[in-house]
Design a protein around this motif. Sequence first.
Motif, short mmCIF file in Angstrom:
data_model
loop_
_atom_site.label_atom_id
_atom_site.label_comp_id
_atom_site.label_asym_id
_atom_site.label_seq_id
_atom_site.Cartn_x
_atom_site.Cartn_y
_atom_site.Cartn_z
N ALA A 199 -4.19 7.06 -2.60
CA ALA A 199 -3.54 8.48 -3.10
C ALA A 199 -4.04 9.39 -3.97
O ALA A 199 -3.60 10.62 -3.97
CB ALA A 199 -2.05 7.90 -3.39
N ARG B 252 0.67 -1.41 -0.04
CA ARG B 252 0.06 -0.07 0.11
C ARG B 252 0.78 0.97 -0.09
O ARG B 252 0.46 2.19 -0.69
CB ARG B 252 -0.90 -0.06 1.19
N GLY C 130 -3.28 0.93 -2.44
CA GLY C 130 -2.64 2.50 -2.13
C GLY C 130 -2.48 3.33 -3.15
O GLY C 130 -2.63 4.39 -2.88
N VAL D 162 1.92 6.73 -7.00
CA VAL D 162 1.09 7.83 -7.50
C VAL D 162 1.76 9.07 -7.20
O VAL D 162 1.66 10.15 -8.14
CB VAL D 162 -0.28 7.82 -6.54
N ARG D 163 2.41 9.40 -6.48
CA ARG D 163 3.12 10.61 -6.20
C ARG D 163 4.47 10.83 -7.27
O ARG D 163 4.72 11.84 -7.92
CB ARG D 163 4.20 10.86 -4.80
N GLN E 59 1.13 4.17 -2.86
CA GLN E 59 0.90 5.43 -2.63
C GLN E 59 2.20 6.40 -3.15
O GLN E 59 1.88 7.45 -3.79
CB GLN E 59 0.77 5.90 -1.23
#
Length: 152
Positions: free
Chosen positions: A150, A116, A146, A123-124, A120
């Motif tokens: 995000a 997870r 995750g 995604v960043r 996240q």
Amino acid sequence: MKHSTILQTRRGHRGGPARRIGRTLALVLPVVLVLSGTLAVTRVNWTGSPSSSVLAASDVSTAEVPKAVAHAPEDVLRERLMGELQDRNPGVVLTHLQQAVNGHPSLARHCSSIARALGQAAVRMYGASRAQSFARPVCDTSFASGVLAAAR
């Protein structure tokens, strides 16, 4: 020859003040030595850094004691994979996660949270739609959850 009327024990006289003092010291002296040794040890600066302040063991609160830096295996794996995510795509990192869990089954209960966190972070780095393209069924699709968390 005149016999004494004082009762005698096998080793001599029955005991006077010196014997009583000796018995008292035999009982009290070890206690005093142990306590003074314990207090002396708590006042020694064991860190090696020259500091003028000396604290007794009772003066130190648990908040002031530095924590030992012992990392749990799952934390080490998480940090390694997050660092690897900077250089490689999430698909490769997820494969390494799966290999680590297969090699060390005790990490299986932490697999979801690690996946997870990787989702996240992906995604960043890549954005939601591109990060989702790397999703694999590793750790019950936790990577995908995750990414979803995000992306919101």
